[in-house]
Each structure stands twice: as C-alpha cells, then as structure tokens.
Design an enzyme around this catalytic site. Structure first.
Site, PDB file in Angstrom:
ATOM      1  N   LYS A  60       0.811  -1.221   0.000  1.00  0.00           N
ATOM      2  CA  LYS A  60       0.000   0.000   0.000  1.00  0.00           C
ATOM      3  C   LYS A  60       0.844   1.271   0.000  1.00  0.00           C
ATOM      4  O   LYS A  60       0.403   2.305  -0.524  1.00  0.00           O
ATOM      5  CB  LYS A  60      -0.952   0.004   1.197  1.00  0.00           C
ATOM      6  N   GLY A  91      -1.625   0.263  12.845  1.00  0.00           N
ATOM      7  CA  GLY A  91      -1.159   0.053  11.475  1.00  0.00           C
ATOM      8  C   GLY A  91      -1.871   0.934  10.454  1.00  0.00           C
ATOM      9  O   GLY A  91      -2.512   1.941  10.793  1.00  0.00           O
TER      10      GLY A  91
END
Length: 878
Positions: free
Chosen positions: A639, A723
């Site tokens: 990502k 996260g």
C-alpha cells in the site's frame, strides 16, 4: 483558461492519434457475428437480423467509417471523443466532501420525527405504517398519535414532544379519521388543520401524505367526504412526499396469500417498503450539478458510462409484469412515461392512479433488480438493496410525446412533475422549452426540499438544426447550471450526421468548462433508424428497449445487449484487466466480488490476483504496461510501496499515507497535440469502508449531545491498533466529526496517529481512558478495532453494559472479515451493541473501487452477497 473544443478540433483529434497502431477492417453483418463467436464477449448478442441494425451498419460498412481493431495500442476515434471531456490531470475526488447546500431533511442535519398524515380506512393504515418504521429506529422508538380517539394534541404539546423526540426515536401520526370526541366534526377538523399547518409550515417537519383510497379501504362515507374536501388544501399543501394505499391492509387481515396473486395491487409488505424508501430518499444529501463526488446521489454515477434506462410505453403499468424479470437484468433504471398511461389522459387525469402505478412498478421490480445501487436509510444502519431507480417523464406533444402542450397542458405537466418529486423519484425529466419563469420557480421548489436528479431535456422534431443551434440546446438543457444531466435528441436528414448530437454535447461541455460552469452528463441521441449509431456512441444513460418486449417505445431504439456488443467490438468499451496486488492473498474474496460486478453490469473486464513480494515485479511487468491495464486493488505489503509509481494521489491517500486503489485513465493533454496520455491515480477507499457503515448506524444522532444527567458531551471514537487500517479509521472518524482516542500496546504507534490525525492517547482502557473522557467530557460512540482476530481482544465490561455515561452502548467495528465472528464482536452482540463486521467494510470499499474504475453505480447487493457467501460460517445462513 481551458480551451474550447470546436468542431474542427474534434475532427483533428479523430484524424491524428499517432500513438495508435490501427488495422482497418471493413465489416459486414456476417463478419460481426463471426467475431462475436470468436471473441471473449460471447455472452453478448447481436440483433437477430441485419435489417434491425440498419443505422449501425451504415457505420460499420463502406468507406465513410470503419471500425479500428487494435493489434497493440489502439483506441477508436469514437472512444477518443468520449475521453476528450476528461479534464487535464484533475485531482481525483476522494471522499464525501460537501460541495454546496445541505438538504432540508438531510440525515445528520435534520433531526426531527417524521410525520404521517391523512385519513385512514377501517384498518388504521396510517398507524400501521408508522409502526413499520420502528424496527429501523432506536430500540426505544415509538409511535406518537397526535390525534387520538378522544383528544387532539395542542400546539404546546407538540413543542414539548419535539424537545424529547428525534428522527431516530419517534414517528408522529396525524390521522384525521381517528377522532371521535365531543367536539363537532367541523371544530375537530379545524383543530387538526391548524395542527398540520403548524407542524409543516412553522416547525418544518418531514411530512408524508398517506393517501388512502376511500373505496378500496372501506372508508366511512363521512371519512371519505372529509378526505376529498381536505386533500388539496390540507394534505397536499402540508406534506412533502406522498404514497398511496388501496386495500393492502384489508387483504393482509383476510388472507396473506391472496395479495401476492393480485397483479394490479401491491402487498402490505410492499407498502411498508415504499414508506421506508420514501424516508430514505428524503434524508439523502441533495445532488450537486457537475459533482463527481462518489456518493449515492451523484448524477455522474447514476448516468455514468454504459448505464441504460428502459422506456416503458404500456397504457396500463401492470401490463409490463411478464417482462420485468428479463428487463431488470439488463438495465439500470426504468423510465415511467406518465404521458402514455391511460390514467393520465385528460380531462380525467387520476393523480392517485398515476402515483399508485409508480409504486406498483417499484414493488414489482424489487425481486428482479440486480444492477441497482444501495439506498441507505440513515437510521440504525439499515439499507435498501432492491430499489430500481425510476426516470419520471411527462413528454409533451411537440417533444415526441403525447401530453398536450397548450397553456393548460403545460401547467398540468408541471403539476405532474411535482407529483414525481413527491413520489421520491431518482431522476426527473424536465423539458427545457417552456416558460422560463415557470421553470425557475419549479427548480426553486426542487432545490428547497427535494433530492431528485434533474435531467433537462429537449427533442427537436422533425427539422434538422445547425451545430451551433445544437450546442445552444445542450446549454438550454442545463437549466442555468441547475440540472444534473442534459438530454438532447435531434433529427437529421441523412445518416452522415449521426454523430452530430454527440459532438454538440462535447462542445457544450467544453464551453461550460471554459466558463467554470458545471459539467453534467450528456445524453446525445438522434431520432429514428438514421440515429441508431448515436445510441452506440452515447455512453451515458442510454434509453433502450428489450428483446422480450412486443414493441419499442421509440423508432430506432436498440436493446442494451445490442449496444454493448457493438461498443465492445468497436472499442468503445474495451476489455480491461484489474487485479488485487499483494502477497499471500489466496484468501482474498475481491476477485469473486469484482468479477460478479463486472458480469452483472455487462462490462467485459477481468479481475485477477497478483501475488508478488516486491512491487517492482509488477511495475516492470506486462500487466502494468499493457494497454488493457485498468486498475488495482492494493493490499499488504504494497500500500505504501506503490505510491511513488503513481501520477496523482487523492487527498485521502495523501493524508492516510497509503493507497488501496489504483485507477488508470487516458486523458487528453492539449499541450501535446491533443494526444491521449495514460495517467495513474492513487486513492484510498478503506476509510470509506469504515465511514459508511458507521455513519448509517449513527443516523441523525449528533456528535454532541446530552448524557443521562443532562450534561453536554463530545462524541469520541476509540481506535485500537496502530497500522495502516488504523490510519484509515482515524481519517474516517475525523470525517464523522468524532474526537479520536487511540490505544495500542506500543504507545509510540498510538502517539504517531495522534500527531497525524489529532486526538489523544489512552495509556490503558480503564483509568487512563476514563480520565481522558472526563477531561473532555466525552462519550465513546464508536470503537474501531484494527487488531488481528488472533489477538482475541475484548473490551472492559463498563464500555458495553451501559452503566457509565462515558460509554453508552457504542457501535463496535471489527475490521477483520475472517473469522466472521471475532471474540470482540460476540462480546458486543451479547451486550446489545450495534456491530459492524469486516465483511461489510470489504464490500463497501469494493463498491467505491468499482465506481472509481467504471464511473458508474455499482451493483451493491451482488457484491455484498458474494462477500457473505465467502465469509459466513458454513453453519450460518445469509
């Protein structure tokens, strides 16, 4: 300043595309059939005979025009024209940013009860309908009757009620046939009329007229006389929306099975569903002309690429029933042609039957609707997944319709358009040719209280106009920048001009852009057989017929299947490749979800998995560099690594610091000889997958409110984990207006979130969290856990049992979609809290991805069902 596209510039763009390698193929009808069999899109079908493709064949055969079949990097001329309207490197809209006005009844801003009023029959239909809304509201919600058998509420009593009740916890009824007290009927009616005026005009409550048919509902003679006397000046005047009831409640009492067998009435469950739909429509955000914001009420999605609406032309709406199962599979909306209905014929126009016919159509589309978007009900998280959008049209005589267009006829046309608004239609066709002042006043009404998308329209019959005039007609259909789409239908003398309307629309959009006016979807068509190619070229919201119908609504109409087959073969809808990019992703449900969506919407795209350790493997590979590359879903661990390889990032992607969606667009760069350039956009829809479920469950409840002790409190979101998903959760919580509190076993990660997104860090979930809440006088409204399911995390009991004003039954969101039931979710459900599972986040973010890639609405239920099929434990059912 943006350059205006001229006809000459359009032609130059057609001729000059030096990047394209083209193989010219002259095709006849037989060759098209052969290619179809050999192609990957064999699920599509061509017309059964060459004669039915007369208009299209003139484009496919001969020297004037050819189809260009690509060997490598190829885009057809028509596709280039469509892409011209893309702006130069415009940042991709991300999120739900409000661009203009707030809707009068928009959830989150309007927080008063809904009012149902009218005259009930013998089965007390108004009260029954009100009760049907309660399961969608708070657990302690109730129906409050302002008129009872022996009393009528005073204005003061109504004010007191409103100080205690909101949209989420009460439904008010005002049934004029309920009172049987000592006051004379005349006095009681006067009191109730005063109450209706006060509620609607002074207090501004959302009022719905429950129009019960006196004969069908066995209404008393006195009640029927009252209803008829008050309808226009009390019930219609003091309501915003309206629905009709016949004998559904009586049939429900007598025999549940018989109501399903009746072809010309709806069932009681359909009536309850219709009320839910009306409230849901009324509380939506209003559409914004030109907006490309990805929400349910955006015309650029409703009227997006490769969307279709089916024109119904039956004189009695129930005649369509045998054809609905097949038709609903191929189209995105139904056009309700009011002017063609027998019940609408002058001089005995029956507004009740028109409205009831509209409801009947919706009720009978429900079980067959597949391509439809979700309709959220901003109350307790409920959504409707089976609402077939309706285009409501009253086409006048000189606009290729049948409605009289003399002075009286036009006034009655506007009255019928207002009835369409009251019925909560998704799209309202408004002819642009009539009295400007009357149109302005009508649009004022639309913008004051309604959420329908307005499709400004004009049909030129039967004479041909110049290109300059055609551009002016498109501008006229924009209704002074107030319409959400423009539909123009031209007449031509020969088929050589069958792209004229499309070109005029492109030029009109270019002019609007140069003036910084809204750019709306254009529906550009040519009448008759000569204009069949225009229906291929027009990619936005094309009117179609269907193979199963005994006749077409207009000459030259094609089916959605015929149009999509031809577009694919011509390169107007080239197959694209999509994939999920990650590592160790064999578990992913995304391929099943997106492939089902592509199939349902008849798009020829393919979605696969790309499992790699290093993102560079993809960047240098064939998939990324192939012209068919359409986009990616991106998951861990890529990502962040994908971001340097993208041209433009959305605001959400920048702030969250990660990309989960890559969108590939071919855009025109005017400074480079008008060539098409591939632009790679990065966005993040993870936060939308969190935001939407929470916002629905929060409904109209305010972020700030009073606790049980009468003290003002701030709503807070407790975010667990540190996260990338926790970052998306923090971004979503900020968009919801909630204060953020972070907790992580590694405090530095929580502190990093607080520094980036604002908020506080809790040292623990007992005294540490309690002290923070006391300091800010806050209450936990939402808990978002991004912790792995294997952690088997549970919350302290005080946060869930309702014993503390710091946390009163918060919404519990666990982002894990496998397992379906985590330990946290089971704990929350046992405590009676509303829960959101990771599976819902998965399909919600997937819906947003689909809409970013395709530019059209996603088939919500199809995508949801695929996810649940793969996520539900085998012993549980859907």
């Amino acid at each position: 300043m943006p350059q205006i596209i001229t006809p000459e510039k359009l032609e130059r763009r057609r001729r000059n595309n030096n990047k394209m390698t083209k193989t010219r193929v002259s095709m006849n009808y037989a060759l098209l059939q052969i290619l179809l069999v050999l192609s990957s899109c064999s699920s599509y079908s061509l017309p059964s005979s060459p004669s039915s493709m007369f208009g299209i064949r003139s484009k496919l055969i001969g020297t004037s025009t050819a189809i260009y079949m690509s060997t490598e990097t190829e885009t057809s001329a028509a596709q280039q024209q469509h892409q011209i309207i893309q702006t130069k490197k415009t940042p991709l809209p991300s999120g739900l940013t409000k661009e203009t006005r707030i809707g009068k009844f928009e959830a989150g801003h309007y927080n008063k009860p809904v009012v149902l009023l009218g005259c009930s029959g013998q089965e007390h239909e108004i009260s029954k309908l009100a009760s049907s809304l309660l399961p969608k509201l708070d657990q302690d919600a109730n129906v409050i009757e302002l008129v009872k058998k022996n009393s009528i509420a005073s204005l003061e009593e109504v004010e007191q009620l409103l100080s205690k009740h909101t949209l989420n916890n009460a439904v008010l009824t005002l049934d004029f046939n309920l009172y049987e007290g000592d006051d004379s009927d005349e006095d009681a009616t006067a009191q109730m009329t005063k109450l209706a005026n006060y509620i609607h005009q002074d207090l501004g409550l959302l009022c719905i007229y429950i129009n019960v048919h006196p004969d069908h509902a066995n209404m008393s003679a006195q009640g029927a006389a009252k209803k008829n006397a008050l309808e226009q000046d009390v019930f219609i005047k003091n309501t915003d929306y309206e629905m009709c009831i016949k004998d559904e409640a009586i049939k429900l009492l007598q025999d549940n099975s018989s109501e399903e067998e009746c072809t010309n009435t709806q069932s009681w469950s359909d009536a309850e569903w219709e009320l839910t739909r009306l409230v849901s429509r009324a509380t939506l955000s209003p559409p914004v002309p030109g907006s490309t914001e990805p929400n349910i009420n955006t015309a650029h999605l409703t009227m997006g690429p490769h969307t279709f609406f089916l024109s119904l032309s039956f004189p009695k709406i129930e005649q369509v029933k045998p054809y609905l199962p097949a038709m609903c599979e191929d189209v995105d909306a139904m056009e309700f042609r009011t002017d063609l209905l027998d019940c609408a014929k002058q001089p005995t126009t029956d507004r009740f039957e028109i409205l009831y016919s509209h409801q009947w159509l919706r009720a009978n589309c429900r079980s067959h609707a597949k391509r439809v978007p979700v309709l959220p009900m901003m109350l307790s998280g409920h959504v409707l997944e089976d609402v077939m959008p309706v285009v409501y049209t009253v086409r006048t005589l000189h606009q290729a319709g049948t409605w009289p267009d003399d002075e009286q006829g036009i006034q009655e046309m506007f009255d019928l358009l207002h009835l369409g608004l009251r019925s909560g239609v998704e799209v309202l066709d408004v002819e642009s040719a009539w009295d400007e002042q009357r149109t302005v006043e009508f649009m004022d009404t639309v913008e004051d209280r309604y959420n329908s998308q307005i499709l400004g329209s004009h049909h030129v019959v039967p004479h041909e106009v110049s290109m300059e005039e055609a551009v002016g007609i498109f501008t006229q259909c924009q209704l002074k920048s107030r319409s959400h789409g423009a539909k123009v239908v031209l007449s031509i003398e020969d088929s050589s001009k069958d792209s004229m309307c499309h070109d005029a629309g492109v030029i009109s959009s270019s002019v609007a852009r140069s003036k910084h006016e809204p750019i709306v979807p254009n529906v550009s068509l040519i009448l008759g057989e000569k204009g069949q190619y225009s229906r291929i070229l027009n990619t936005c919201f094309t009117p179609v017929t269907h193979e199963s119908l005994p006749f077409v609504a207009a000459p030259g109409q094609l089916t959605a299947s015929e149009i999509m087959t031809t577009r694919i073969l011509m390169g107007l809808c080239p197959p694209k490749n999509y994939a999920i990019l990650g590592h160790n992703i064999a578990y992913s449900v995304s391929p099943q979800m997106h492939n089902a969506a592509f199939k349902t919407t008849s798009l020829p795209h393919v979605y696969s998995r790309l499992d790699v350790e290093d993102v560079e493997e993809i960047i240098s590979g064939e998939f990324w560099n192939d012209e068919r590359f359409g986009g990616l879903s991106v998951t861990i661990p890529h990502k962040q690594n994908i971001m340097p390889h993208l041209d433009i990032l959305s605001d959400a992607a920048k702030e969250i610091g990660s990309v989960n969606t890559v969108i590939v667009k071919d855009e025109v760069i005017e400074e480079v000889d008008d060539e098409l350039t591939r632009v790679l956009y990065g966005d993040n829809t993870d936060w939308i997958g969190i935001h939407k479920p929470i916002s629905r469950r929060m409904g109209s409840s305010s972020v700030e409110g009073e606790n049980k002790d009468g003290q003002q409190q701030r709503g807070c979101a407790l975010i667990l984990g540190g996260g990338g998903t926790a970052r998306a959760a923090a971004y979503a919580a900020a968009k919801l207006g909630l204060d953020r509190i972070y907790y992580n076993r590694t405090p530095s990660k929580a502190e990093e979130l607080a520094n980036t997104f604002g908020g506080d860090v809790a040292s623990d979930l007992e005294d540490g969290l309690g002290s923070l809440l006391d300091e800010k006088n806050g209450e936990i409204k939402v808990v978002i856990s991004t912790l792995p399911a294997a952690a088997e995390f549970e919350l302290p009991a005080w946060m869930l049992d309702g014993s503390s004003s710091r946390s009163t039954k918060p919404i519990i969101f666990d982002v894990n979609y496998k397992p379906y039931n985590t330990k946290l979710l089971l704990q929350a459900e046992k405590a009676g809290c509303a829960v959101v599972r990771g599976s819902e986040m998965l399909w919600e973010q997937g819906v947003s991805q689909f809409e970013l890639w395709t530019g059209r609405t996603a088939p919500y239920k199809v995508m949801k069902d695929v996810v649940l099929e793969n996520c539900l434990p085998k012993e549980e059912d859907n």
